[in-house]
Design a protein around this motif. Structure first.
Motif, PDB file in Angstrom:
ATOM      1  N   ILE A 190      10.247  12.531  21.098  1.00 25.70           N
ATOM      2  CA  ILE A 190       9.720  13.350  20.006  1.00 25.70           C
ATOM      3  C   ILE A 190       8.649  14.287  20.548  1.00 25.70           C
ATOM      4  CG2 ILE A 190       8.434  13.285  17.838  1.00 25.70           C
ATOM      5  CD1 ILE A 190       9.691  10.601  17.246  1.00 25.70           C
ATOM      6  N   THR A 191       8.710  15.543  20.152  1.00 25.25           N
ATOM      7  CA  THR A 191       7.732  16.534  20.639  1.00 25.25           C
ATOM      8  C   THR A 191       6.633  16.816  19.624  1.00 25.25           C
ATOM      9  OG1 THR A 191       9.121  18.353  19.818  1.00 25.25           O
ATOM     10  CG2 THR A 191       9.449  17.642  22.107  1.00 25.25           C
ATOM     11  N   ASN A 192       6.922  16.562  18.344  1.00 25.83           N
ATOM     12  CA  ASN A 192       5.910  16.878  17.331  1.00 25.83           C
ATOM     13  C   ASN A 192       6.215  16.092  16.059  1.00 25.83           C
ATOM     14  OD1 ASN A 192       3.656  18.126  16.238  1.00 25.83           O
ATOM     15  ND2 ASN A 192       4.819  19.875  15.455  1.00 25.83           N
ATOM     16  N   ILE A 193       5.162  15.823  15.288  1.00 27.34           N
ATOM     17  CA  ILE A 193       5.284  15.162  13.999  1.00 27.34           C
ATOM     18  C   ILE A 193       4.515  15.989  12.982  1.00 27.34           C
ATOM     19  CG2 ILE A 193       4.816  13.070  12.670  1.00 27.34           C
ATOM     20  CD1 ILE A 193       4.963  11.494  15.262  1.00 27.34           C
ATOM     21  N   SER A 194       5.142  16.269  11.849  1.00 32.16           N
ATOM     22  CA  SER A 194       4.531  17.138  10.846  1.00 32.16           C
ATOM     23  C   SER A 194       3.381  16.466  10.132  1.00 32.16           C
ATOM     24  CB  SER A 194       5.592  17.557   9.820  1.00 32.16           C
ATOM     25  OG  SER A 194       5.905  16.454   8.976  1.00 32.16           O
ATOM     26  N   ASP A 195       2.652  17.243   9.373  1.00 34.07           N
ATOM     27  CA  ASP A 195       1.712  16.682   8.406  1.00 34.07           C
ATOM     28  C   ASP A 195       2.527  15.939   7.348  1.00 34.07           C
ATOM     29  OD1 ASP A 195      -0.404  17.793   9.760  1.00 34.07           O
ATOM     30  OD2 ASP A 195      -0.442  19.609   8.526  1.00 34.07           O
ATOM     31  N   PRO A 196       1.912  15.102   6.530  1.00 31.56           N
ATOM     32  CA  PRO A 196       2.689  14.380   5.518  1.00 31.56           C
ATOM     33  C   PRO A 196       3.462  15.326   4.603  1.00 31.56           C
ATOM     34  CG  PRO A 196       0.510  13.426   5.731  1.00 31.56           C
ATOM     35  CD  PRO A 196       0.498  14.674   6.548  1.00 31.56           C
ATOM     36  N   VAL A 197       4.771  15.078   4.471  1.00 29.63           N
ATOM     37  CA  VAL A 197       5.613  15.871   3.569  1.00 29.63           C
ATOM     38  C   VAL A 197       5.727  15.175   2.213  1.00 29.63           C
ATOM     39  CG1 VAL A 197       6.919  16.916   5.439  1.00 29.63           C
ATOM     40  CG2 VAL A 197       7.711  14.760   4.459  1.00 29.63           C
ATOM     41  N   MET A 198       5.215  13.957   2.123  1.00 28.76           N
ATOM     42  CA  MET A 198       5.197  13.218   0.861  1.00 28.76           C
ATOM     43  C   MET A 198       3.983  12.296   0.858  1.00 28.76           C
ATOM     44  SD  MET A 198       7.840  10.336  -0.597  1.00 28.76           S
ATOM     45  CE  MET A 198       9.250  11.242  -0.038  1.00 28.76           C
ATOM     46  N   THR A 199       3.245  12.303  -0.224  1.00 26.41           N
ATOM     47  CA  THR A 199       2.111  11.394  -0.394  1.00 26.41           C
ATOM     48  C   THR A 199       2.151  10.854  -1.813  1.00 26.41           C
ATOM     49  OG1 THR A 199       0.762  12.641   1.173  1.00 26.41           O
ATOM     50  CG2 THR A 199      -0.374  11.125  -0.276  1.00 26.41           C
ATOM     51  N   LYS A 200       2.228   9.547  -1.936  1.00 26.56           N
ATOM     52  CA  LYS A 200       2.389   8.940  -3.253  1.00 26.56           C
ATOM     53  C   LYS A 200       1.716   7.577  -3.255  1.00 26.56           C
ATOM     54  CE  LYS A 200       6.132   7.804  -6.533  1.00 26.56           C
ATOM     55  NZ  LYS A 200       5.681   6.464  -6.900  1.00 26.56           N
ATOM     56  N   VAL A 201       1.105   7.222  -4.372  1.00 19.81           N
ATOM     57  CA  VAL A 201       0.570   5.871  -4.521  1.00 19.81           C
ATOM     58  C   VAL A 201       1.728   4.926  -4.798  1.00 19.81           C
ATOM     59  CG1 VAL A 201      -0.949   4.371  -5.856  1.00 19.81           C
ATOM     60  CG2 VAL A 201      -1.631   6.722  -5.349  1.00 19.81           C
ATOM     61  N   GLY A 202       1.707   3.757  -4.173  1.00 17.66           N
ATOM     62  CA  GLY A 202       2.772   2.795  -4.379  1.00 17.66           C
ATOM     63  C   GLY A 202       2.931   2.416  -5.837  1.00 17.66           C
ATOM     64  N   PRO A 203       4.142   2.062  -6.265  1.00 13.82           N
ATOM     65  CA  PRO A 203       4.384   1.764  -7.687  1.00 13.82           C
ATOM     66  C   PRO A 203       3.609   0.561  -8.197  1.00 13.82           C
ATOM     67  CG  PRO A 203       6.259   1.092  -6.345  1.00 13.82           C
ATOM     68  CD  PRO A 203       5.351   1.884  -5.450  1.00 13.82           C
ATOM     69  N   HIS A 204       3.115  -0.298  -7.318  1.00 18.28           N
ATOM     70  CA  HIS A 204       2.364  -1.477  -7.740  1.00 18.28           C
ATOM     71  C   HIS A 204       0.853  -1.232  -7.734  1.00 18.28           C
ATOM     72  CE1 HIS A 204       6.263  -2.886  -6.190  1.00 18.28           C
ATOM     73  NE2 HIS A 204       6.172  -3.827  -7.097  1.00 18.28           N
ATOM     74  N   GLY A 205       0.452  -0.019  -7.313  1.00 19.95           N
ATOM     75  CA  GLY A 205      -0.960   0.315  -7.299  1.00 19.95           C
ATOM     76  C   GLY A 205      -1.598   0.192  -5.932  1.00 19.95           C
ATOM     77  N   LYS A 206      -2.799   0.771  -5.790  1.00 17.91           N
ATOM     78  CA  LYS A 206      -3.495   0.809  -4.499  1.00 17.91           C
ATOM     79  C   LYS A 206      -4.042  -0.545  -4.077  1.00 17.91           C
ATOM     80  CE  LYS A 206      -6.309   4.138  -5.599  1.00 17.91           C
ATOM     81  NZ  LYS A 206      -7.405   5.131  -5.472  1.00 17.91           N
ATOM     82  N   SER A 207      -4.084  -1.503  -4.999  1.00 16.47           N
ATOM     83  CA  SER A 207      -4.620  -2.818  -4.637  1.00 16.47           C
ATOM     84  C   SER A 207      -3.672  -3.581  -3.711  1.00 16.47           C
ATOM     85  CB  SER A 207      -4.895  -3.640  -5.896  1.00 16.47           C
ATOM     86  OG  SER A 207      -3.698  -3.857  -6.626  1.00 16.47           O
ATOM     87  N   TYR A 208      -2.401  -3.202  -3.684  1.00 17.78           N
ATOM     88  CA  TYR A 208      -1.435  -3.830  -2.784  1.00 17.78           C
ATOM     89  C   TYR A 208      -1.450  -3.057  -1.468  1.00 17.78           C
ATOM     90  CZ  TYR A 208       0.200  -6.330  -6.890  1.00 17.78           C
ATOM     91  OH  TYR A 208       0.277  -7.143  -8.002  1.00 17.78           O
ATOM     92  N   ILE A 209      -2.367  -3.448  -0.581  1.00 18.29           N
ATOM     93  CA  ILE A 209      -2.645  -2.623   0.596  1.00 18.29           C
ATOM     94  C   ILE A 209      -1.673  -2.862   1.751  1.00 18.29           C
ATOM     95  CG2 ILE A 209      -5.101  -2.493   0.034  1.00 18.29           C
ATOM     96  CD1 ILE A 209      -5.561  -4.605   2.239  1.00 18.29           C
ATOM     97  N   SER A 210      -0.817  -3.883   1.648  1.00 20.42           N
ATOM     98  CA  SER A 210       0.074  -4.181   2.758  1.00 20.42           C
ATOM     99  C   SER A 210       1.513  -4.299   2.262  1.00 20.42           C
ATOM    100  CB  SER A 210      -0.345  -5.477   3.460  1.00 20.42           C
ATOM    101  OG  SER A 210       0.170  -5.542   4.761  1.00 20.42           O
ATOM    102  N   GLY A 211       2.435  -3.796   3.079  1.00 15.24           N
ATOM    103  CA  GLY A 211       3.842  -3.832   2.728  1.00 15.24           C
ATOM    104  C   GLY A 211       4.608  -2.806   3.539  1.00 15.24           C
TER     105      GLY A 211
END
Length: 461
Positions: A190-211
């Motif tokens: 891989i030569t390059n990785i873009s900035d995030p093309v999608m940013t979304k809070v998980g459907p269970h909320g931010k309190s579920y920090i691992s998965g």
């Protein structure tokens, strides 16, 4: 009458005795009790017996001291010999290696390697397999010499063996038509990785920090072709037993029309998931089984679970070799990944000194059995990286930069066995912790579970 005082020494109590006398016929006459000076024979005999007993004890003690003095040089020689023999092993221990490879086990590994290389050579019979056959023959000569010698460089031999094993695996690794299917893999890393093309809070909320989360990763899948999925860890951010699937991208973004699957009756069941390691491949979820060295496959259609034990001596699980670098992600010992060539398990073993091991997983649909087909050992210490993923048969590992940035800094190519420590591909994030990273070959995107946020990036070759 005259009274005379005589001072006589009494042998009994060592005190002077006073005796009365009388003058008679021009001389002094006195009556003396001679029993005061009688010899204490009984006391003398008792003391004599004690002296004789002490002499016997003293003689015994002198013999013991003499014997110990004679044996001391022998004992010192033995200690010196053992110390000198342990020095090479102490050297390995000080370098952080967990165990020393015995000659017997080394011989067994080498015999298996000779069998594998012989089989590959009979099938391919090319310059690379001929070279491997010569190298393993030379290594067999070195091992035979070791059996005649007391000193050898175990670390060097172990490294040679690791290299030859990886080379043997690489010879039989990728299908002949693999690189023809995805031409971009021929371009290299891989030569390059873009900035995030999608940013979304998980459907269970931010309190579920691992998965983990992503898009269905099997390139020729029909049943789950366009589905997106999220697998949160709900018990102490370590264990889970449910999966949420959205059939379309639009449903996923709107958090509607989902289906939840429960693949274990409890968080502590043998089939529950441990650590942020899952991937949806075809119509099955692959993940690390609860408190074991196994990989599980949950079939979304039949609700059945199949499993396979990962190869290696002392496979790390239950938080033995998690991803760390800056801050350890609990129980991230076994990481399941997918790319153009199929499924992979990334983990570490005691036998490989805590360094990362890459195993390829294969699902036998006819026999309904999950297998491990090949395994490579790297020199990358697993707890020294923050996460990893697979692309085109290449392992990529990341490191923590700061609260808002990660960096892809390492690559290991299973096709060649070569490593690259010079990478510096940035990954922007919105929170500090990275629970999981996974690549999807259907759209060449990389998915990050970022402390409750779901991020996607585009990879370029």
């Amino acid at each position: 009458m005259l009274l005379l005082l005589l001072l006589l020494l009494s042998p009994g109590d060592g005190q002077a005795q006073r005796v009365s006398g009388m003058r008679k016929n021009g001389s002094c006459a006195c009556e003396v009790n001679s029993t005061l000076w009688s010899f204490p024979a009984l006391k003398y005999e008792a003391v004599l017996q004690q002296v004789e007993s002490c002499e016997v004890s003293l003689n015994t003690l002198q013999e013991q001291v003499k014997l110990s003095s004679e044996r001391l040089p022998q004992i010192q020689a033995v200690v010196k010999n053992i110390t000198s023999r342990l020095e090479p092993h102490q050297y390995l221990h000080n370098r952080g290696l967990y165990t020393a490879l015995s000659l017997r086990l080394l011989g067994e590994e080498l015999s298996q390697l000779e069998t594998d290389i012989g089989a590959v050579h009979r099938q391919l019979n090319n310059a690379q397999t001929q070279k491997l056959s010569k190298e393993v023959g030379k290594l067999r000569t070195d091992v035979d010499k070791m059996q005649m010698s007391d000193t050898f460089n175990m670390k060097t031999v172990k490294e040679k063996l690791r290299y030859l094993k990886n080379s043997a695996e690489s010879c039989k690794t990728i299908p002949k038509d693999f690189k023809g299917q995805d031409r971009y893999c021929l371009k290299g890393l891989i030569t390059n990785i873009s900035d995030p093309v999608m940013t979304k809070v998980g459907p269970h909320g931010k309190s579920y920090i691992s998965g983990s989360w992503g898009k269905q990763a099997q390139m020729d899948s029909e049943g789950q072709k366009n589905s997106y999925w999220v697998q949160p860890l709900v018990n102490n951010h370590i264990w889970g037993n449910t999966l949420r699937v959205y059939q379309t991208y639009e449903d996923f973004m709107a958090s509607v029309n989902h289906r939840d699957y429960t693949f274990a009756p409890s968080y502590s069941h043998a089939n529950s998931i441990e650590g942020p390691s899952a991937v949806l491949y075809g119509e099955a979820l692959y993940y690390h089984c609860y408190r074991s060295a196994d990989v599980c496959r949950y079939d979304l259609n039949s609700n059945t679970v199949k499993r396979v034990t990962l190869p290696g001596t002392g496979v790390g699980f239950n938080n033995k070799f998690p991803y760390c670098y800056y801050d350890c992600r609990a129980n991230s010992d076994v990481d399941i990944e997918a790319d153009e060539s199929g499924l992979w398990a990334l983990y570490a073993t005691v036998g490989n000194h805590g360094n990362m091991v890459v195993s390829r997983l294969v699902w036998d649909s006819e026999g309904e059995k999950l297998n491990v087909s090949q395994t490579w050992e790297t020199r990358l210490f697993k707890k020294a990286v923050s996460n990893a993923f697979m692309v085109c048969g290449v392992l990529y590992a990341t490191r923590y930069v700061d609260e808002y940035h990660e960096e892809v800094s390492y690559a290991f190519d299973t096709a060649t066995g070569k490593e690259d420590n010079s990478l510096a591909l940035p990954l922007e994030k919105v929170a500090k912790g990275v629970a999981s990273l996974s690549y999807n070959p259907t759209n060449k995107q990389i998915y990050m579970y970022n402390d409750g946020y779901l991020l996607a990036y585009q990879a370029y070759f």
